[in-house]
Design an enzyme around this catalytic site. Structure first.
Site, mmCIF file in Angstrom:
data_model
loop_
_atom_site.group_PDB
_atom_site.id
_atom_site.type_symbol
_atom_site.label_atom_id
_atom_site.label_comp_id
_atom_site.label_asym_id
_atom_site.label_seq_id
_atom_site.Cartn_x
_atom_site.Cartn_y
_atom_site.Cartn_z
ATOM 1 N N SER A 1 0.708 -1.370 -0.505
ATOM 2 C CA SER A 1 0.063 0.014 0.002
ATOM 3 C C SER A 1 0.491 1.236 0.002
ATOM 4 O O SER A 1 1.956 1.770 0.912
ATOM 5 C CB SER A 1 -0.920 0.168 1.344
ATOM 6 O OG SER A 1 -1.698 -0.719 1.143
ATOM 7 N N ASP B 1 4.768 7.393 5.599
ATOM 8 C CA ASP B 1 4.593 8.476 6.763
ATOM 9 C C ASP B 1 4.748 7.263 7.862
ATOM 10 O O ASP B 1 3.234 6.746 7.952
ATOM 11 C CB ASP B 1 3.641 9.072 6.713
ATOM 12 C CG ASP B 1 3.143 9.913 7.027
ATOM 13 O OD1 ASP B 1 3.292 10.309 8.019
ATOM 14 O OD2 ASP B 1 2.129 10.525 6.955
ATOM 15 N N HIS C 1 0.306 7.789 8.957
ATOM 16 C CA HIS C 1 -0.248 7.585 8.495
ATOM 17 C C HIS C 1 -1.497 7.093 8.860
ATOM 18 O O HIS C 1 -1.607 5.892 9.514
ATOM 19 C CB HIS C 1 0.179 7.299 6.744
ATOM 20 C CG HIS C 1 -1.196 6.641 5.960
ATOM 21 N ND1 HIS C 1 -1.891 6.057 5.970
ATOM 22 C CD2 HIS C 1 -1.028 6.616 4.780
ATOM 23 C CE1 HIS C 1 -2.530 5.683 5.201
ATOM 24 N NE2 HIS C 1 -1.693 6.714 4.038
ATOM 25 N N LYS D 1 4.525 -3.812 6.673
ATOM 26 C CA LYS D 1 4.369 -4.469 5.476
ATOM 27 C C LYS D 1 6.294 -3.551 4.515
ATOM 28 O O LYS D 1 6.161 -4.748 3.784
ATOM 29 C CB LYS D 1 2.951 -3.977 4.330
ATOM 30 C CG LYS D 1 2.163 -3.800 4.742
ATOM 31 C CD LYS D 1 1.275 -3.578 3.840
ATOM 32 C CE LYS D 1 -0.736 -4.087 4.191
ATOM 33 N NZ LYS D 1 -0.641 -5.069 3.576
#
Length: 300
Positions: free
Chosen positions: A180, A185, A188, A202
């Site tokens: 993704s 960040d 996020h 991830k």
């Protein structure tokens, strides 16, 4: 999971082949042993040879189902396999003998699915659940949690690492990993869901794959939409630059198509990129995937 022109590449022509932007750098990457390319194998299959076997994990998910279906529709090019978590998910995608049941957190349970494959498409992901009792009429925001043992560390890091290790152990020719955008960040909003830091884990798995020596393609998709594919101009970029624009979503069907196209072109190997699309009706629908991949210069 859900601009300046320099922020991303917009594929205006199927023959476009320009750098994403001037500051892009191609860094050295450690490549594994040379193997017959998967693109070559697929081409050989088209000429009457044996098609490569491709396993998609997370095949019971909304995007995974599309990838599995596309592989089965292209039986002349690929032998498709799927990996799901439950009998229910297996039935949902047809319940064939080529759909395996396993738990990516347990390497032994996925060994039979991995055995004999030529390529792996990873679409597994932890899924947050909404805590009960949320009443939208009272305002506020819902709270989320991850079920025990199914948090992002276990699924998006350990589970993906297990898949990469298993595939490497049998000499797989390529791994396509779908992640993704947003991973640059730490603050996020997706990281805050259930305090799971899902994008952090991830990103860790993506780095592990990039360091593995295996040919890889890392696709960091924008906001996923349940729309028909093949109708939009695709956009590639890096480092979440696309998130600063208005074009930061993409149809699941388009992500699925890019996954499969990445197996067909050497231009997609040893690359990582963000992926989104223009709105339907703007630009020219992308059909030249070799040109799309050729515009990506980022290794990670």
């Amino acid at each position: 999971m859900a601009t300046a022109a320099a922020a991303c590449v917009r594929v205006a022509s199927p023959f476009a082949c320009v750098p994403i932007r001037t500051p892009y750098h191609v860094t050295a990457a450690r490549r594994g042993p040379r193997r017959a390319g998967l693109a070559v194998s697929a081409a050989a299959a088209a000429g009457g040879g044996s098609p490569p076997t491709v396993l998609v994990t997370g095949a019971g998910g909304r995007t995974g189902q599309i990838v599995y279906k596309k592989l089965k529709e292209r039986a002349g090019q690929f032998v498709g396999r799927g990996l799901v978590r439950t009998e229910e998910s297996k039935g949902k995608i047809g319940g064939g003998d080529d759909v395996f049941i396993g738990d990516i957190r347990d390497p032994d349970s996925i060994a039979s699915a991995i055995e004999g494959i030529d390529a792996l498409i990873i679409l597994t992901s932890a899924v947050p659940k909404m805590k009960p009792g949320f009443d939208p009429s009272k305002g506020g925001r819902p709270e989320f949690y991850f079920e025990g043992g199914s948090n992002p560390e276990q699924v998006d890091w350990i589970g993906q690492k297990n898949q990469i290790d298993a595939a490497k152990s049998i000499g797989v020719k390529q791994i396509v990993l779908v992640g993704s955008m947003g991973g640059t960040d730490i603050n996020h909003p997706l990281n805050k869901l259930g305090n799971g830091n899902i994008l952090v884990w991830k990103r860790k798995a993506e780095q592990y794959l990039a360091d593995s020596g295996l040919p890889y393609t890392i696709i960091r998709a924008g906001g996923l939409q349940d729309k028909d594919g093949g109708l939009r101009e695709l956009i590639v970029g890096k480092d979440d630059e696309i998130l600063k624009t208005e074009t930061k979503t993409i149809a699941r069907a388009d992500v699925a198509e890019v996954c499969i196209q990445a197996l067909l072109f050497d231009e997609a190997k040893f690359k990582a990129f963000d992926l989104a699309s223009k709105p339907e009706g703007e630009g020219t629908p992308t059909t030249d995937f070799r040109a799309l991949f050729a515009q990506v210069n980022s290794r990670f």
